[in-house]
Design a protein around this motif. Structure first.
Motif, PDB file in Angstrom:
ATOM      1  N   UNK A 435      14.615  11.261   0.048  1.00 47.95           N
ATOM      2  CA  UNK A 435      14.975   9.975  -0.701  1.00 47.95           C
ATOM      3  C   UNK A 435      15.635   9.069   0.115  1.00 47.95           C
ATOM      4  N   UNK A 436      15.276   7.824  -0.126  1.00 48.77           N
ATOM      5  CA  UNK A 436      15.944   6.541   0.582  1.00 48.77           C
ATOM      6  C   UNK A 436      16.670   5.686  -0.595  1.00 48.77           C
ATOM      7  N   UNK A 437      17.859   5.915  -0.385  1.00 45.95           N
ATOM      8  CA  UNK A 437      18.766   5.091  -1.165  1.00 45.95           C
ATOM      9  C   UNK A 437      19.114   3.627  -0.812  1.00 45.95           C
ATOM     10  N   UNK A 438      19.543   2.979  -1.700  1.00 44.40           N
ATOM     11  CA  UNK A 438      19.854   1.322  -1.370  1.00 44.40           C
ATOM     12  C   UNK A 438      20.822   1.348  -0.227  1.00 44.40           C
ATOM     13  N   UNK A 439      21.957   2.129  -0.314  1.00 46.93           N
ATOM     14  CA  UNK A 439      23.023   2.186   0.749  1.00 46.93           C
ATOM     15  C   UNK A 439      23.526   3.549   1.118  1.00 46.93           C
ATOM     16  N   UNK A 440      23.922   3.738   2.123  1.00 50.15           N
ATOM     17  CA  UNK A 440      24.576   4.874   2.429  1.00 50.15           C
ATOM     18  C   UNK A 440      25.473   5.640   1.712  1.00 50.15           C
ATOM     19  N   UNK A 441      26.429   4.680   0.870  1.00 51.82           N
ATOM     20  CA  UNK A 441      27.301   5.257   0.046  1.00 51.82           C
ATOM     21  C   UNK A 441      26.384   5.830  -0.974  1.00 51.82           C
ATOM     22  N   UNK A 442      25.635   5.294  -1.610  1.00 54.01           N
ATOM     23  CA  UNK A 442      24.647   5.902  -2.742  1.00 54.01           C
ATOM     24  C   UNK A 442      24.082   7.186  -2.120  1.00 54.01           C
ATOM     25  N   UNK A 443      23.625   7.509  -0.938  1.00 56.95           N
ATOM     26  CA  UNK A 443      23.097   8.760  -0.632  1.00 56.95           C
ATOM     27  C   UNK A 443      24.509   9.544  -0.660  1.00 56.95           C
ATOM     28  N   UNK A 444      25.567   9.334   0.017  1.00 57.08           N
ATOM     29  CA  UNK A 444      26.659  10.311  -0.117  1.00 57.08           C
ATOM     30  C   UNK A 444      27.041  10.580  -1.591  1.00 57.08           C
ATOM     31  N   UNK A 445      27.101   9.678  -2.574  1.00 56.25           N
ATOM     32  CA  UNK A 445      27.561   9.918  -3.760  1.00 56.25           C
ATOM     33  C   UNK A 445      26.565  10.992  -4.430  1.00 56.25           C
ATOM     34  N   UNK A 446      25.308  10.718  -4.218  1.00 55.14           N
ATOM     35  CA  UNK A 446      24.411  11.889  -4.751  1.00 55.14           C
ATOM     36  C   UNK A 446      24.525  13.049  -4.173  1.00 55.14           C
ATOM     37  N   UNK A 447      24.894  13.406  -2.945  1.00 52.10           N
ATOM     38  CA  UNK A 447      25.243  14.545  -2.316  1.00 52.10           C
ATOM     39  C   UNK A 447      26.552  15.115  -2.854  1.00 52.10           C
ATOM     40  N   UNK A 448      27.572  14.378  -3.411  1.00 55.11           N
ATOM     41  CA  UNK A 448      28.621  14.559  -3.673  1.00 55.11           C
ATOM     42  C   UNK A 448      28.469  15.241  -5.195  1.00 55.11           C
ATOM     43  N   UNK A 449      27.505  14.484  -5.859  1.00 50.98           N
ATOM     44  CA  UNK A 449      27.318  14.956  -7.387  1.00 50.98           C
ATOM     45  C   UNK A 449      26.486  16.437  -7.044  1.00 50.98           C
ATOM     46  N   UNK A 450      25.555  16.606  -6.183  1.00 50.20           N
ATOM     47  CA  UNK A 450      24.986  17.956  -5.826  1.00 50.20           C
ATOM     48  C   UNK A 450      25.903  19.143  -5.604  1.00 50.20           C
ATOM     49  N   UNK A 451      27.036  18.796  -4.936  1.00 48.62           N
ATOM     50  CA  UNK A 451      27.668  19.715  -4.653  1.00 48.62           C
ATOM     51  C   UNK A 451      28.585  20.082  -5.738  1.00 48.62           C
TER      52      UNK A 451
END
Length: 531
Positions: A435-451
């Motif tokens: 997945x390519x997110x709009x921003x690095x912060x969006x990518x990290x937020x997605x990983x945080x939810x996965x955790x």
């Protein structure tokens, strides 16, 4: 294909539904394989809304399969005048749950229609329950074996998706289209493109917007028109992410709650000379930034400076629901037309009228072969391909690492995902999604939810193609297949320290691994993740 009998089990005190393949076709190799496949596919499924398969076998030249007997009726026998909104929502919701579960097991139904929804009569204090049955033409999502090798369209055309009829790539969203057609029939007593001429039915699925259901049954909520328009979009990527999402939208429409409208309007593609009167259909909204507080329910508005992406879920819905009005049609992002689609479909309709279903099958199969050729990735996918050149195939629909089949996908229903590609092996022994997110912060937020998912834990591991240890989110022990296909059965990796890939999230999953460590050892550690 055969007959179904109500039978008494020879040893157990219960009745079963016994399906026997007809004598006159029992020697047909293709039909025999299809019959056996039905039993094998459904025997793998364990869901309260899917008919159980107990056993199968052969008696002389007769094949048989025994299944749960469902006392009641099927949805095709219902009088639409007596189908209440509550009943329709329940049937769709239960069927959607069954389909999503089957999809998680790598199985497509491919023939969803009212006659294949059995309705168990209320008994023992339990209300009516819906059962999905007849996976007779279903096949594994990634199977290369086409039982209908002649190109024959085996799905009931009244409920078949455009991609089935045109022999394009079919995925789980094809069943969603058919489920939407089924809901249409439950509430109106007719299929969306009902016609005595099969050619016109096919042309309707391929090129005509679905008729507003409120025009056929006054009193239904207008929001239901928008829900069906999205679920029956001509392009699969414009539909809901899952059947459950569609069912929720249907429920919200009946409850008078806001519903997510189409990301963009499904265009009317002309396959034959247009008639004098063309049914109006809303045009795709023009690109612009959504005003604060006006984002559609379930669809987040683009962040500051983020480009409007009509193909990624950021389009504002229509003003009837309190959202900004669309701009000029000319400013909307155009969709690339199917290559040779116009003249192929014109020929298709003409041949249908002249020669009937046999010629139709040949024409559709030829069109499928034409569409199987590899194509270049679109501009939006190229950053992902460049970031993982040894993992993803160089061409769309090509072969990537470990023999995977790679193509674009819509991602896991996240609006802030710019681009997504998935690569999957036959039998789904391995699935890789990037997945390519709009921003690095969006990518990290997605990983945080996965955790936060149950069973997910952080770990550190090394891959020979990457420099230094990597932080991963890895599932714990996976005790059954349903766990392996949930979020807890997916290995996640981000790249926060790599400025070239800090917007990317990589996931690995498998339907054969029994623990996150196996996914890690068998696949992630071996994968060529370097640039």
């Amino acid at each position: 294909m055969g007959s179904v009998y109500l039978a008494q089990h020879p040893r157990l005190p219960r009745q079963v539904a016994l399906k026997l393949l007809n004598h006159d076709i029992s020697t047909d190799g293709e039909l025999r394989r299809r019959f056996e496949q039905e039993a094998d596919l459904v025997a793998r499924l364990d869901h309260p809304n899917i008919v159980d398969v107990y056993d199968r076998g052969r008696d002389g030249d007769r094949l048989w399969i025994s299944m749960r007997f469902v006392p009641g009726t099927d949805a095709a026998r219902l009088d639409p005048r007596t189908v209440t909104p509550e009943r329709a929502v329940r049937i769709v919701t239960e069927t959607a749950a069954a389909l999503d579960y089957a999809h998680s097991r790598g199985v497509l139904h491919r023939d969803v229609k009212p006659a294949n929804l059995l309705l168990a009569a209320p008994s023992g204090g339990h209300g009516e329950r819906s059962y999905l049955t007849d996976f007779g033409i279903a096949r594994l999502t990634n199977s290369d074996a086409h039982l209908t090798s002649t190109g024959t369209v085996t799905a009931t055309i009244a409920y078949a998706s455009p991609e089935q009829l045109a022999s394009y790539t079919v995925d789980h969203r094809s069943d969603q289209y058919s489920l939407a057609c089924t809901l249409f029939a439950l509430l109106t007593g007719r299929s969306p493109f009902e016609d005595a001429n099969p050619a016109r039915v096919i042309a309707g699925h391929l090129s005509t917007p679905p008729p507003p259901i409120t025009a056929l049954r006054p009193g239904l909520p207008p929001a239901l028109d928008a829900v069906l328009a999205r679920a029956m979009a001509k392009q699969a990527e414009d539909r809901f992410a899952s059947c459950a999402d569609f069912a929720v939208a249907v429920s919200n429409a009946f409850a008078g709650q806001p519903v997510p409208l189409p990301i963009r309007a499904a265009p009317t593609v002309v396959y034959e000379p247009a008639p004098a009167a063309v049914t109006p259909y809303p045009a795709a909204p023009a690109p612009h930034q959504a005003a604060p507080g006006t984002a559609a329910p379930h669809l987040a508005a683009p962040g500051p400076g983020a480009p409007y992406r009509p193909d990624r879920g950021s389009a504002p819905p229509y003003p009837a629901y309190g959202y900004p009005a669309p701009g000029p049609i000319a400013s909307a992002r155009p969709r690339r037309p199917r290559r040779t689609g116009r003249w192929i479909a014109v020929t298709l309709v003409a041949l249908l009228a002249i020669a009937g279903a046999a010629v139709t099958a040949a024409a559709l199969n030829w069109q499928r072969i034409q569409d199987m050729s590899l194509s270049d990735w679109d501009v939006q996918e190229r950053p992902l391909v460049h970031a993982f050149p040894h993992l993803i195939s160089a061409k769309n629909k090509g072969t990537g690492w470990h023999g995977t089949y790679c193509e674009r996908t819509s991602g896991p229903g996240q609006v802030n995902i710019e681009t997504a590609i998935y690569c999957q092996t036959s039998g789904i022994t391995l699935t890789i999604e990037i997945y390519e997110f709009q921003t690095p912060a969006d990518a990290q937020a997605y990983l945080a939810r996965a955790e936060t998912y149950q069973g997910i834990q952080r770990t550190t591991a090394s891959n020979p193609s990457l420099s230094g240890p990597q932080t991963l989110l890895v599932p714990g022990a996976l005790t059954d297949f349903s766990a392996r296909t949930s979020s807890s059965g997916v290995l996640y990796q981000g790249f926060p320290s790599d400025p070239d890939r800090d917007r990317f999230v990589l996931t690995f999953s498998s339907n054969t691994a029994t623990s996150g460590q196996e996914i890690l050892d068998q696949y992630w550690k071996q994968a060529p993740l370097g640039k």
